[in-house]
Design a protein around this motif. Structure first.
Motif, PDB file in Angstrom:
ATOM      1  N   LYS A 108     -17.747  36.486 -20.395  1.00 18.51           N
ATOM      2  CA  LYS A 108     -17.565  37.094 -21.618  1.00 18.51           C
ATOM      3  C   LYS A 108     -16.583  38.114 -21.542  1.00 18.51           C
ATOM      4  O   LYS A 108     -16.111  38.289 -22.740  1.00 18.51           O
ATOM      5  N   TYR A 109     -16.404  38.889 -20.713  1.00 17.59           N
ATOM      6  CA  TYR A 109     -15.596  40.038 -20.784  1.00 17.59           C
ATOM      7  C   TYR A 109     -14.538  40.145 -20.082  1.00 17.59           C
ATOM      8  O   TYR A 109     -13.742  41.064 -20.141  1.00 17.59           O
TER       9      TYR A 109
ATOM     10  N   PRO B 180     -22.151  35.333 -16.039  1.00 17.66           N
ATOM     11  CA  PRO B 180     -21.968  35.485 -17.444  1.00 17.66           C
ATOM     12  C   PRO B 180     -21.355  36.576 -17.882  1.00 17.66           C
ATOM     13  O   PRO B 180     -20.513  36.619 -18.841  1.00 17.66           O
TER      14      PRO B 180
ATOM     15  N   ASN C 141     -29.268  42.300 -21.812  1.00 16.57           N
ATOM     16  CA  ASN C 141     -27.848  42.162 -21.979  1.00 16.57           C
ATOM     17  C   ASN C 141     -27.732  41.782 -23.144  1.00 16.57           C
ATOM     18  O   ASN C 141     -28.523  41.351 -24.334  1.00 16.57           O
ATOM     19  N   ASP C 142     -26.202  41.461 -23.560  1.00 20.90           N
ATOM     20  CA  ASP C 142     -25.970  40.812 -25.147  1.00 20.90           C
ATOM     21  C   ASP C 142     -25.576  39.407 -25.180  1.00 20.90           C
ATOM     22  O   ASP C 142     -24.932  39.040 -25.727  1.00 20.90           O
ATOM     23  N   MET C 143     -25.946  38.665 -24.144  1.00 19.07           N
ATOM     24  CA  MET C 143     -25.705  37.297 -23.945  1.00 19.07           C
ATOM     25  C   MET C 143     -26.945  36.438 -24.278  1.00 19.07           C
ATOM     26  O   MET C 143     -26.705  35.293 -24.656  1.00 19.07           O
ATOM     27  N   THR C 144     -27.879  36.937 -24.026  1.00 17.58           N
ATOM     28  CA  THR C 144     -29.255  36.122 -24.258  1.00 17.58           C
ATOM     29  C   THR C 144     -30.257  36.971 -24.635  1.00 17.58           C
ATOM     30  O   THR C 144     -30.168  38.334 -24.126  1.00 17.58           O
TER      31      THR C 144
END
Length: 423
Positions: A292-293, A288, A273-276
């Protein structure tokens, strides 16, 4: 504890009468069906063939063995016969038939549309179906009444569930895109005992057996956990590649209206993912992603699925457009080559086209299946009136290619009645 055998030697003169008595259930809890089948094959034990001298006179003819765990095995029993007969009886035992699991989420005015979808799944499918119906509480009694009236089919079961979201974020999930739509994201976490599942929107119609799309599970490679069709075939009219403000799968994104899932794999998988930098499991990823989106997504849960598989493309199996055929495939001209060649397999009447006059070809198919019953004559007589109705839609782009709507349906109807229906 030792097992033993009681052996009955059967002469040629008594085979026919014994076979009849066995099939009629002659006593003692014996394996009548296996014995009758054995007799019908000539009454020769497989272990005897060509070796009468080795086993003596008792092995020259058929020996029918019944095991009793409280007896000892006599020394003169034709053991080879008993071995093969036991193997035969085991192989002829009723093996559990695989159930196909189908899930749908219904809210608001979706009862009739959902029932029509379920009917289309039942009409042509072969293996038993287990329906998982997630619906608002006020719809439960209506669903129960309609589905209980089909109980004579004896080849489906259903379970009704309330709409359920995590308590700490239920409000956010309920208002995402459409009421209840995001429920599908939580199916792997709710249906923990279900290994694989086919999720469909309420506006889906099956024009060929569910068995056929279910068989695609066997085509998954070791990394794939789910299957969907592309959102568009023609990038020039694609939505995601022109308007999306978030990552999406492939060139044109994927449509989640028909989603085949190996949920055992989904529950055990870890997702980039692009969060962690850490990979997260399905249940840990959903909230999450939404946080974010949520200001950047238009199509709710479908957008979240596109984001997930953008980062994890190796986990997605993409099936062709005829498994999720929508107005976008013909509204501006035909752009689903698979449907042109083989016909439509699964019809998806999104944008409410079953209930207005914008795409009359889609509505004609829906009305034909909605009005169809499970009687053989009714199903077989469905085709001609439908074709006449579709011919009246040739003023539209979708109507100009109306034969794709009945090409596969014709094959399915021809097969109807030849498969066991459990009536």
């Amino acid at each position: 504890m030792e097992a033993t055998t009681s052996t009955v030697t059967v002469t040629e003169e008594t085979k026919a009468s014994l076979a009849v008595s066995l099939e009629e259930g002659a006593g003692g809890g014996r394996p009548q069906a296996a014995a009758a089948s054995w007799l019908a094959g000539g009454g020769r034990g497989a272990g005897n063939a060509g070796r009468p001298g080795r086993y003596g006179p008792r092995c020259k003819d058929f020996s029918l063995c019944y095991w009793n765990p409280y007896w000892m095995l006599p020394s003169d029993v034709c053991g080879m016969n008993c071995f093969w007969e036991a193997a035969l009886r085991y192989s002829l035992k009723a093996q559990p038939v695989e159930k196909m699991h189908l899930a749908v989420v219904a809210c608001g005015e979706r009862l009739e549309e959902t029932v029509t979808m379920l009917k289309s799944a039942l009409i042509f499918s072969i293996k038993p179906l287990q329906f998982h119906i997630f619906a608002e509480d006020q719809l439960h009694d209506s669903f129960k009444d309609r589905l209980d009236s089909w109980s004579f089919l004896q080849r489906f079961h259903y379970t009704l569930y309330p709409i359920t979201f995590p308590s700490d974020s239920a409000v956010e999930w309920r208002k995402l895109f459409k009421p209840c739509a995001s429920q599908r994201l939580f199916l792997p976490l709710i249906l923990k005992e279900v290994d694989s599942l086919l999720y469909v929107d309420t506006d889906i119609l099956f024009l060929r057996p569910v068995d056929d799309i279910w068989s695609l599970l066997k085509k998954f490679n070791s990394t794939q956990i789910a299957a969907m069709a592309p959102e568009h075939e023609e990038p020039r009219i694609g939505w995601y590649n022109r308007f999306a403000r978030h990552p999406y799968y492939g060139k044109t994104g994927v449509n989640s209206g028909v989603m085949l899932m190996n949920m055992t794999r989904m529950r055990g998988a870890h997702f980039k993912n692009d969060m962690t930098t850490a990979q997260l499991q399905w249940g840990d990823l959903l909230m999450p992603l939404l946080k974010k989106y949520k200001l950047n997504i238009t199509w709710g849960d479908q957008d979240l699925l596109n984001i997930m598989f953008f980062h994890n493309p190796e986990k997605l199996f993409v099936f062709p457009c005829q498994w999720n055929y929508r107005p976008d495939h013909c509204i501006y001209g035909s752009n689903c080559q698979g449907a042109e060649e083989e016909g439509v397999f699964v019809l998806h009447g999104n944008r409410g086209v079953y209930h207005d006059d914008k795409q009359p070809a889609f509505r004609a198919v829906y009305e034909a299946l909605r009005n169809c019953s499970f009687e053989d004559d009714n199903v077989h007589s469905l085709l001609k009136p439908l074709e006449l109705e579709l011919q009246r839609t040739v003023h539209t782009y979708c109507g100009k290619i109306y034969k794709i709507f009945i090409k596969q349906l014709t094959k399915s109807i021809k097969r109807y009645g030849t498969a066991p229906k459990g009536r």
